[in-house]
Design an enzyme around this catalytic site. Structure first.
Site, PDB file in Angstrom:
ATOM      1  N   SER A 256      63.233 -87.586 -11.795  1.00 35.92           N
ATOM      2  CA  SER A 256      64.624 -87.642 -12.242  1.00 35.92           C
ATOM      3  C   SER A 256      65.454 -86.427 -11.829  1.00 35.92           C
ATOM      4  CB  SER A 256      64.687 -87.796 -13.757  1.00 35.92           C
ATOM      5  OG  SER A 256      64.089 -86.686 -14.380  1.00 35.92           O
ATOM      6  N   HIS A 284      63.507 -94.268 -13.964  1.00 36.89           N
ATOM      7  CA  HIS A 284      64.615 -94.097 -13.023  1.00 36.89           C
ATOM      8  C   HIS A 284      64.483 -95.051 -11.833  1.00 36.89           C
ATOM      9  CE1 HIS A 284      66.559 -90.814 -15.122  1.00 36.89           C
ATOM     10  NE2 HIS A 284      65.328 -90.431 -15.433  1.00 36.89           N
ATOM     11  N   LYS A 316      68.141 -96.869 -20.086  1.00 40.75           N
ATOM     12  CA  LYS A 316      68.911 -96.419 -18.917  1.00 40.75           C
ATOM     13  C   LYS A 316      69.590 -97.651 -18.287  1.00 40.75           C
ATOM     14  CE  LYS A 316      65.769 -92.495 -18.282  1.00 40.75           C
ATOM     15  NZ  LYS A 316      66.376 -91.578 -19.252  1.00 40.75           N
TER      16      LYS A 316
HETATM   17  N1  PLP Z   1      60.310 -90.860 -18.508  1.00 40.76           N
HETATM   18  C1  PLP Z   1      61.292 -90.425 -17.693  1.00 40.76           C
HETATM   19  C2  PLP Z   1      60.999 -90.207 -16.250  1.00 40.76           C
HETATM   20  C3  PLP Z   1      62.577 -90.159 -18.209  1.00 40.76           C
HETATM   21  O1  PLP Z   1      63.543 -89.713 -17.415  1.00 40.76           O
HETATM   22  C4  PLP Z   1      62.816 -90.381 -19.588  1.00 40.76           C
HETATM   23  C5  PLP Z   1      64.133 -90.109 -20.192  1.00 40.76           C
HETATM   24  O2  PLP Z   1      64.814 -89.185 -19.918  1.00 40.76           O
HETATM   25  C6  PLP Z   1      61.759 -90.846 -20.382  1.00 40.76           C
HETATM   26  C7  PLP Z   1      60.529 -91.074 -19.822  1.00 40.76           C
HETATM   27  C8  PLP Z   1      61.988 -91.117 -21.833  1.00 40.76           C
HETATM   28  O3  PLP Z   1      62.669 -92.334 -21.958  1.00 40.76           O
HETATM   29  P1  PLP Z   1      63.339 -92.747 -23.348  1.00 40.76           P
HETATM   30  O4  PLP Z   1      64.728 -92.202 -23.329  1.00 40.76           O
HETATM   31  O5  PLP Z   1      63.268 -94.237 -23.381  1.00 40.76           O
HETATM   32  O6  PLP Z   1      62.496 -92.127 -24.413  1.00 40.76           O
END
Ligand code: PLP
Length: 470
Positions: A256, A284, A316
């Site tokens: 990300s 992402h 997202k």
């Molecule tokens: N994994 C990644 C790569 C993320 O970017 C995020 C959120 O920023 C998460 C997991 C966590 O997702 P959630 O917002 O559904 O807890």
């Protein structure tokens, strides 16, 4: 007075020196905090009531909570205050800006007069406030209520949850799916279930998301970390873990902060060679990456299901409300339903959130128009910035566009100037990204028009010149 003493036992008497007693109230004054509290006696005969700060003393006091805080809490607050000041001094304090409108390409932000053009949400498909999605959420609220007041296995599973799990399994070409309150929870709840013994092994990319790192920490197993996207190093670690019972290679599909992609074909090849399983986090990628939004496997033209276990988010591209999931084999999902702690010990997803996600998955199954739109906007933005001479990293077709400015102070100044021009972007610096690698992370959405992107590009150009970046 003895009754009064009994009534006061729950209050922090050592700090309250003098009491004034009338028939229905007791007023306590504390010289230390120059404040007063009154006990309203709901039952004067038993001297029972509730302490509250006297209204007129509020001006002088810090807060009621501070005044009654234990010594331990006061010391902790003092230490945290100093640490926060250090963070502020280093220019690393993250301020929250307050949005007073729905999440969208145009948002109203407190302190800024006009609407701002939003380039920093994970709203990749522009569906967070899409009328059809909002309508579906309202219908879910009407039909299934606000929430479940229960975890899934007690009485928190509605037909709606099962519908969404089925649709997500179809979308990803997997056997089964299990929903969580967030992808953070899905990542936190996976590894300790699958790798429960020191005979197992987890081999993880060093730049994986924090929630993966935390999830792996919980697993009582052997852990290996390979250099970011470095297949030689991954192979070394696989050799070290060769005799493990179950070994899983763990990676973000798309990273990300950098917008770059894990080399899935090579990872799968190594996994086959060393008898390992593969896991990707597709937060992402799901919904917008690859030709039809199926994610990183599709981007590489790999058949869906080539990766053994996939975690992703509803928070997202898939409507942006909240929620996460694991999609994998029937056996893995069934075992997670038995053993995964964030699933077993946390409330079921609220019905309106589930309804919104169902709507989005239906939309994606019907058409890939939004996927094409986010991809063409990404190309317009990345090409425009590159022509101007900016350093934009990441995969050319990914809507995360990190504009590298390197210096933390320059980055925050740049972002502030963009915001003054009505373009909402955020600077990222240490510890979110490595030192000297500060950047503005721009995220393109299917809801951005060509004109929106042109406006952002022209702001980048003039501020870039003003600050001698280009
Ligand atoms: N994994 C990644 C790569 C993320 O970017 C995020 C959120 O920023 C998460 C997991 C966590 O997702 P959630 O917002 O559904 O807890």
């Amino acid at each position: 007075m003895s009754r009064l003493n009994r009534g006061l036992t729950n209050f922090s008497l050592e700090r309250l020196c003098s009491f004034k007693v009338t028939t229905h109230t007791v007023t306590a004054s504390s010289p230390r905090y120059s404040s007063q509290y009154s006990l309203k006696l709901s039952d004067p005969s038993k001297c029972q009531g509730t302490w509250a700060p006297k209204r007129d003393s509020l001006k002088n006091m810090r807060t009621y909570a501070t005044a009654v805080a234990s010594k331990g809490l006061q010391d902790l607050n003092e230490r945290l205050k100093n640490e926060l000041n250090t963070i502020k001094g280093a220019g690393l304090f993250k301020k929250e800006r307050i949005i007073t409108s729905p999440q969208s390409v145009h948002v109203r932000v407190e302190g800024y007069g006009a609407d701002m053009l939003n380039f920093c949400a994970n709203n990749y498909l522009g569906l967070s406030n899409h009328p059809e999605v909002v309508k579906a959420g309202k219908a879910g609220l009407d039909q299934f209520g606000a929430g479940l007041s229960s975890v899934r296995f007690i009485c928190g599973t509605q037909s709606l949850h099962k519908d969404l799990e089925k649709k997500l399994s179809e979308f990803h070409g997997r056997e089964d799916t299990i929903l969580y309150a967030s992808c953070f929870d899905a990542n936190a709840g996976l590894f300790e279930v699958l790798c429960s013994s020191p005979d197992d092994a987890i081999i993880s990319d060093e730049l994986n998301h924090a929630s993966i790192i935390d999830g792996i920490r919980l697993a009582k197993t052997k852990k290996f970390r390979y250099a970011h996207r470095d297949m030689k190093d991954l192979e070394e670690k696989l050799k070290e873990a060769e005799n493990a019972r179950t070994k899983i290679i763990v990676t973000d599909g798309v990273f990300s902060m950098d917008g770059n992609v894990a080399p899935l074909p090579e990872i799968i090849e190594l996994a086959r060679k060393y008898g390992a399983l593969t896991f990707i986090d597709e937060c992402h990628a799901t919904g917008f990456f690859g030709k039809t939004g199926r994610g990183t496997e599709e981007y590489f033209d790999l058949p869906l299901g080539s990766i053994d276990i996939l975690n992703s988010t509803l928070g997202k591209a898939l409507g942006g409300a909240s929620g996460g999931y694991t999609t994998a084999s029937k056996e893995i999902c069934e075992m997670l339903r038995q053993r995964s702690r964030p699933y077993l010990f946390s409330n079921a997803l609220p019905p309106p959130v589930v309804s919104c996600a169902i709507k989005v998955v239906d939309m994606l199954m019907e058409s890939s128009d939004l996927v094409k739109k986010v991809q063409s906007g990404t190309t317009q933005f990345r090409n425009g910035l590159k022509k101007m001479g900016f350093d934009v990293i990441g995969d050319p077709s990914h809507p995360i566009c990190p504009v590298m400015l390197k210096d933390a102070k320059l980055t925050s100044k740049f972002a502030e100037k963009m915001q003054e021009r009505g373009i909402y972007v955020v600077g990222f610096s240490y510890p979110v990204v490595p030192k000297e690698k500060a950047r503005i992370r721009v995220q393109i959405s299917a809801a951005h028009t060509k004109d929106d992107i042109t406006r952002a590009l022209s702001a980048f150009e003039s501020i870039g010149k003003e600050l001698n970046v280009i």
